[in-house]
Design an enzyme around this catalytic site. Structure first.
Site, PDB file in Angstrom:
ATOM      1  N   GLY A  15       0.834  -1.191   0.000  1.00 41.25           N
ATOM      2  CA  GLY A  15       0.000   0.000   0.000  1.00 41.25           C
ATOM      3  C   GLY A  15       0.869   1.241   0.000  1.00 41.25           C
ATOM      4  CD  GLU A  89       9.679   0.929   4.553  1.00 40.95           C
ATOM      5  OE1 GLU A  89       9.407   0.960   3.327  1.00 40.95           O
ATOM      6  OE2 GLU A  89       9.131   1.681   5.381  1.00 40.95           O
ATOM      7  CD  GLN A  91       9.494   0.040  -0.066  1.00 39.43           C
ATOM      8  OE1 GLN A  91       8.855  -0.924   0.353  1.00 39.43           O
ATOM      9  NE2 GLN A  91       9.795   1.079   0.700  1.00 39.43           N
TER      10      GLN A  91
END
EC number: 2.7.1.21
Length: 207
Positions: A15, A89, A91
């Site tokens: 999200g 985290e 990403q």
């Protein structure tokens, strides 16, 4: 949801910023710890907003984490006694994280990962789209748009109070002073390439 009869799978929480991703990851980690499971929590070294050795939510809740620079470093800390591997985290890791997560799940570990699904431009972020495709479970969270109060699915980057340009670097770790949650209609990215199609119903309000 069906009951898992085999151990080893990937749960992805994704999200925009301020949607509660880290909070949800922490909740699942604590639940596993309460069940006497051994949990290893990891985070990228680049994420040092609140702590260098903990996953910290925007609400202030935290859990101890091991910072790693590369996905492969995680194998040094995981043993046969480990039940759950949590990664926040996600990403920020290279695409190598995809193979690492696949290997862990295939070897019987429960993997819980959390990360941004879109960058500040509103485009897919790093390895997250691929992780969404291979995950057994995907939880997509939304925040609240700071402009209109609608559900927010995008992250607005602000530089000195103004929307960041499309040409700015994708990775720039910050907190509330640099980012805001926005809905589709209030997400601003100056310089972003125009859409290929101009829909004939572009003036449709949806009302």
């Amino acid at each position: 949801m069906y009951v898992m009869t085999q151990s080893g799978w990937l749960e992805l929480i994704c999200g925009c910023m301020f949607s509660g991703k880290s909070e949800e990851l922490i909740r699942r980690v604590r639940r596993a710890q309460f069940a006497k499971q051994e949990v290893k929590v990891f985070k990228p070294t680049i994420d040092n907003r609140y702590s260098e050795d903990a996953v910290v939510s925007h609400n202030g809740n935290s859990v101890i984490a091991i910072p790693v620079a590369t996905p492969a470093e995680m194998f040094r800390y995981i043993s046969a006694a480990t039940d759950v591997v949590a990664i926040d985290e996600i990403q920020f890791f290279s695409d190598d994280i995809i193979d690492v997560v696949q290997t862990l799940a295939d070897c019987g570990y429960r993997v819980i990962a959390a990360g941004l699904d879109q960058d500040f431009r509103g485009e897919p972020f790093g390895p997250v789209p691929a992780l969404m495709a291979i995950a057994e479970s995907v939880t997509k969270l939304q925040a609240v748009c700071t402009v209109c109060g609608s559900p927010a699915s995008r992250t607005q980057r602000l530089i000195n109070g103004a929307p960041a340009s499309y040409d700015d670097p994708v990775i720039l770790v910050g907190a509330s002073e640099a980012y805001e949650p926005r809905c589709r209609h209030h997400h601003e990215v100056p310089g972003k390439p125009k859409k290929r199609y101009n829909h004939p119903l572009a003036g449709h309000t949806g009302e």
